[in-house]
Scaffold this active site. Structure first.
Site, PDB file in Angstrom:
ATOM      1  N   VAL A  37     -12.067  -9.551  17.022  1.00  9.76           N
ATOM      2  CA  VAL A  37     -12.429  -8.777  18.211  1.00  9.76           C
ATOM      3  C   VAL A  37     -11.605  -7.485  18.266  1.00  9.76           C
ATOM      4  O   VAL A  37     -10.392  -7.513  18.050  1.00  9.76           O
ATOM      5  CB  VAL A  37     -12.188  -9.599  19.494  1.00  9.76           C
ATOM      6  CG1 VAL A  37     -12.581  -8.801  20.722  1.00  9.76           C
ATOM      7  CG2 VAL A  37     -12.963 -10.905  19.432  1.00  9.76           C
ATOM      8  N   LEU A  38     -12.263  -6.383  18.552  1.00  7.50           N
ATOM      9  CA  LEU A  38     -11.578  -5.098  18.664  1.00  7.50           C
ATOM     10  C   LEU A  38     -11.974  -4.407  19.960  1.00  7.50           C
ATOM     11  O   LEU A  38     -13.157  -4.273  20.264  1.00  7.50           O
ATOM     12  CB  LEU A  38     -11.937  -4.179  17.487  1.00  7.50           C
ATOM     13  CG  LEU A  38     -11.429  -2.733  17.589  1.00  7.50           C
ATOM     14  CD1 LEU A  38      -9.917  -2.683  17.414  1.00  7.50           C
ATOM     15  CD2 LEU A  38     -12.120  -1.835  16.570  1.00  7.50           C
ATOM     16  N   HIS A  85      -1.194   1.003  16.157  1.00  8.17           N
ATOM     17  CA  HIS A  85      -1.506  -0.209  16.944  1.00  8.17           C
ATOM     18  C   HIS A  85      -0.492  -0.387  18.082  1.00  8.17           C
ATOM     19  O   HIS A  85       0.100  -1.448  18.257  1.00  8.17           O
ATOM     20  CB  HIS A  85      -1.531  -1.446  16.044  1.00  8.17           C
ATOM     21  CG  HIS A  85      -2.612  -1.421  15.005  1.00  8.17           C
ATOM     22  ND1 HIS A  85      -3.943  -1.567  15.319  1.00  8.17           N
ATOM     23  CD2 HIS A  85      -2.548  -1.273  13.657  1.00  8.17           C
ATOM     24  CE1 HIS A  85      -4.668  -1.506  14.200  1.00  8.17           C
ATOM     25  NE2 HIS A  85      -3.853  -1.327  13.188  1.00  8.17           N
ATOM     26  N   TYR A  99      -1.302   3.980  10.802  1.00  6.45           N
ATOM     27  CA  TYR A  99      -1.726   2.948  11.744  1.00  6.45           C
ATOM     28  C   TYR A  99      -0.562   2.670  12.683  1.00  6.45           C
ATOM     29  O   TYR A  99       0.534   2.305  12.230  1.00  6.45           O
ATOM     30  CB  TYR A  99      -2.085   1.646  11.016  1.00  6.45           C
ATOM     31  CG  TYR A  99      -3.362   1.686  10.226  1.00  6.45           C
ATOM     32  CD1 TYR A  99      -4.593   1.815  10.853  1.00  6.45           C
ATOM     33  CD2 TYR A  99      -3.343   1.577   8.840  1.00  6.45           C
ATOM     34  CE1 TYR A  99      -5.778   1.841  10.129  1.00  6.45           C
ATOM     35  CE2 TYR A  99      -4.521   1.595   8.106  1.00  6.45           C
ATOM     36  CZ  TYR A  99      -5.733   1.727   8.749  1.00  6.45           C
ATOM     37  OH  TYR A  99      -6.893   1.751   8.022  1.00  6.45           O
ATOM     38  N   LYS A 150       1.651   1.826   7.586  1.00  6.44           N
ATOM     39  CA  LYS A 150       1.972   1.001   8.751  1.00  6.44           C
ATOM     40  C   LYS A 150       2.904   1.735   9.709  1.00  6.44           C
ATOM     41  O   LYS A 150       3.559   2.717   9.358  1.00  6.44           O
ATOM     42  CB  LYS A 150       2.620  -0.321   8.308  1.00  6.44           C
ATOM     43  CG  LYS A 150       1.661  -1.239   7.548  1.00  6.44           C
ATOM     44  CD  LYS A 150       0.408  -1.583   8.348  1.00  6.44           C
ATOM     45  CE  LYS A 150       0.694  -2.447   9.553  1.00  6.44           C
ATOM     46  NZ  LYS A 150      -0.555  -2.769  10.304  1.00  6.44           N
ATOM     47  N   GLU A 209      -6.279   4.180  13.672  1.00  7.06           N
ATOM     48  CA  GLU A 209      -7.203   3.207  14.259  1.00  7.06           C
ATOM     49  C   GLU A 209      -8.002   3.746  15.437  1.00  7.06           C
ATOM     50  O   GLU A 209      -8.989   3.123  15.847  1.00  7.06           O
ATOM     51  CB  GLU A 209      -6.465   1.924  14.671  1.00  7.06           C
ATOM     52  CG  GLU A 209      -5.521   2.052  15.845  1.00  7.06           C
ATOM     53  CD  GLU A 209      -4.122   2.507  15.473  1.00  7.06           C
ATOM     54  OE1 GLU A 209      -3.247   2.447  16.344  1.00  7.06           O
ATOM     55  OE2 GLU A 209      -3.909   2.902  14.303  1.00  7.06           O
ATOM     56  N   ARG A 229       0.827  -1.195   0.000  1.00 10.73           N
ATOM     57  CA  ARG A 229       0.000   0.000   0.000  1.00 10.73           C
ATOM     58  C   ARG A 229       0.873   1.261   0.000  1.00 10.73           C
ATOM     59  O   ARG A 229       2.066   1.203   0.287  1.00 10.73           O
ATOM     60  CB  ARG A 229      -0.925   0.016   1.229  1.00 10.73           C
ATOM     61  CG  ARG A 229      -2.026  -1.004   1.194  1.00 10.73           C
ATOM     62  CD  ARG A 229      -2.775  -1.093   2.526  1.00 10.73           C
ATOM     63  NE  ARG A 229      -1.981  -1.739   3.566  1.00 10.73           N
ATOM     64  CZ  ARG A 229      -2.422  -2.003   4.788  1.00 10.73           C
ATOM     65  NH1 ARG A 229      -3.655  -1.663   5.134  1.00 10.73           N
ATOM     66  NH2 ARG A 229      -1.650  -2.606   5.671  1.00 10.73           N
ATOM     67  N   ASP A 256      -3.025  -7.420  14.855  1.00 12.03           N
ATOM     68  CA  ASP A 256      -2.472  -6.061  14.942  1.00 12.03           C
ATOM     69  C   ASP A 256      -2.596  -5.479  16.341  1.00 12.03           C
ATOM     70  O   ASP A 256      -1.829  -4.592  16.714  1.00 12.03           O
ATOM     71  CB  ASP A 256      -3.196  -5.132  13.962  1.00 12.03           C
ATOM     72  CG  ASP A 256      -2.557  -5.135  12.578  1.00 12.03           C
ATOM     73  OD1 ASP A 256      -1.343  -5.376  12.504  1.00 12.03           O
ATOM     74  OD2 ASP A 256      -3.263  -4.910  11.593  1.00 12.03           O
ATOM     75  N   ARG A 292     -26.199  -5.770  18.772  1.00  4.80           N
ATOM     76  CA  ARG A 292     -25.454  -6.011  17.535  1.00  4.80           C
ATOM     77  C   ARG A 292     -25.847  -7.361  16.929  1.00  4.80           C
ATOM     78  O   ARG A 292     -25.999  -7.486  15.704  1.00  4.80           O
ATOM     79  CB  ARG A 292     -23.950  -5.984  17.820  1.00  4.80           C
ATOM     80  CG  ARG A 292     -23.064  -6.195  16.592  1.00  4.80           C
ATOM     81  CD  ARG A 292     -23.181  -5.061  15.611  1.00  4.80           C
ATOM     82  NE  ARG A 292     -22.256  -5.240  14.485  1.00  4.80           N
ATOM     83  CZ  ARG A 292     -22.137  -4.390  13.478  1.00  4.80           C
ATOM     84  NH1 ARG A 292     -22.872  -3.297  13.453  1.00  4.80           N
ATOM     85  NH2 ARG A 292     -21.267  -4.620  12.505  1.00  4.80           N
ATOM     86  N   ASN A 326      -0.530  -7.460   8.358  1.00  7.73           N
ATOM     87  CA  ASN A 326      -0.952  -6.446   7.381  1.00  7.73           C
ATOM     88  C   ASN A 326      -1.686  -7.118   6.228  1.00  7.73           C
ATOM     89  O   ASN A 326      -1.302  -7.006   5.064  1.00  7.73           O
ATOM     90  CB  ASN A 326       0.238  -5.626   6.879  1.00  7.73           C
ATOM     91  CG  ASN A 326       1.305  -6.469   6.191  1.00  7.73           C
ATOM     92  OD1 ASN A 326       1.498  -7.633   6.518  1.00  7.73           O
ATOM     93  ND2 ASN A 326       2.004  -5.890   5.233  1.00  7.73           N
TER      94      ASN A 326
END
Length: 367
Positions: free
Chosen positions: A239-240, A96, A94, A75, A118, A15, A270, A203, A300
């Site tokens: 899961v975040l 993280h 990003y 990144k 993020e 990217r 990540d 949700r 990634n």
């Protein structure tokens, strides 16, 4: 303002953080854009396309890092980039941080302002810079899962869709957010048997309404997760917890419940991963096996489809880059509380509470 676009150097990252149209918009607004040579090649974007739109092409990464007021990346800075970070420099990418204490301490020591895609919040409380890559990663998770379930890849030898007379694969998706929703949609299209687990009942109701009949919802608790592990051919970790380390929902011991050759795709890697046995991998060496279970934990994932991912990412990041360049950090933050949430570090202090809490470091609100 001088905006720098270095070439991404993380393994198998294709990217780039700015499209040629972004260079055009920024230079028309009176700013200077410096793009490292070859930065867009992985996404099919040549140096000539950038220079034709007002950017200046830099021969080296050092030239970009040394002269730019604002660095825009995809990144997190890699270890050999850390010495090039300058106090007071703005870095928009990003990060993280919660996944790496080493990254956190080293970036903090450089005194930069670290603005993390993020954790940037939109006007509706969404995560606009994280969403498009979560969409890509969610869809890719099923694509990759299908491949690694093949026997030559050490999987169970399962076709996701099955065939008449043979049952389809059972897919368990841990988390019903953007990644989980996109994974479920693609899995449903493969005609697999899909279950989404989440702790948010509202949700789950929403997902129940919009998903086809081969997608079911289950409340996420310890017993239901273990039950799904026994049934699953493919498990997606989706899961975040914003800014913080992902919760570990599956232990090493739990893997013994699973079928030999089942596959785990941990999209949450990540943020540290939601499986105890998760460790970061690359596209060049994407999998490893623990207790007979194939683990795919590429940090990634969207980088492999750079042409799609770059456009999807830049569509949402360019307005913020323009605002930062035109107004500066203080005015941008003053006008947008959601942007303040993206400022993870400033003047040698951690300004994002979940990051500070992850490593038990001091927290200081952005001012």
């Amino acid at each position: 303002m001088r905006i720098g676009i270095p070439r991404e150097v993380k393994s198998d990252e294709y990217r780039v953080a700015l499209l040629p149209v972004g260079a055009d918009e920024l230079t028309r607004a009176g700013h200077e854009v410096l793009v490292e040579t070859g930065a867009g090649a992985g996404s099919g974007l040549s140096d000539e396309m950038y220079s034709a739109n007002g950017a200046r092409i830099a021969a080296t990464a050092a030239e970009v890092w040394e002269s730019a007021d604002l660095i825009v990346k995809v990144k997190e800075p890699q270890s050999f980039e850390w010495p090039m970070l300058r106090p007071g420099q703005l870095i928009f990418t990003y990060f993280h941080f919660a996944a790496s204490e080493e990254l956190t301490t080293n970036v903090l020591a450089r005194g930069v302002t670290a603005i993390a895609y993020e954790t940037l919040r939109g006007p509706k409380g969404d995560l606009p810079c994280l969403t498009p890559m979560s969409e890509v990663a969610g869809r890719m998770s099923i694509q990759e899962g299908a491949k690694y379930l093949e026997r030559p890849q050490l999987g169970r030898g399962i076709l996701l869709a099955g065939v008449p007379g043979v049952a389809p694969a059972h897919i368990a998706i841990l988390g019903g957010g953007v990644v989980g929703k996109n994974a479920a949609r693609i899995a449903a299209g493969f005609q697999a048997d899909v279950v989404i687990l989440d702790v948010n009942v509202d949700r789950l109701r929403y997902l129940e309404d919009i998903m086809p009949p081969n997608v079911n919802t289950v409340f996420s608790d310890r017993h239901n997760i273990r039950e799904q592990l026994q049934l699953a051919d493919l498990v997606i970790g989706a899961v975040l917890v914003e800014g913080a380390r992902a919760p570990r929902l599956v232990t090493h011991e739990d893997l013994k419940l699973m079928k030999p050759g089942a596959v785990i795709i941990d999209v949450a890697v990540d943020q540290g991963g939601c499986f105890e046995t998760t460790r970061p991998t690359t596209h060049s060496s994407p999998t490893y096996v623990v207790e007979g279970i194939v683990h795919y934990c590429v940090t990634n994932m969207p980088g492999a489809v750079g042409r799609t991912s770059t456009h999807a990412l830049c569509n949402v990041t360019l307005p913020y880059v323009l605002r930062l360049a035109n107004q500066g950090l203080a005015a941008t933050a003053a006008a947008d509380p959601g942007f303040v949430n993206a400022i993870n570090m400033h003047k040698g202090a951690i300004t994002n509470k979940p990051v500070a809490e992850t490593f038990k470091m001091p927290f200081s609100a952005f001012r």
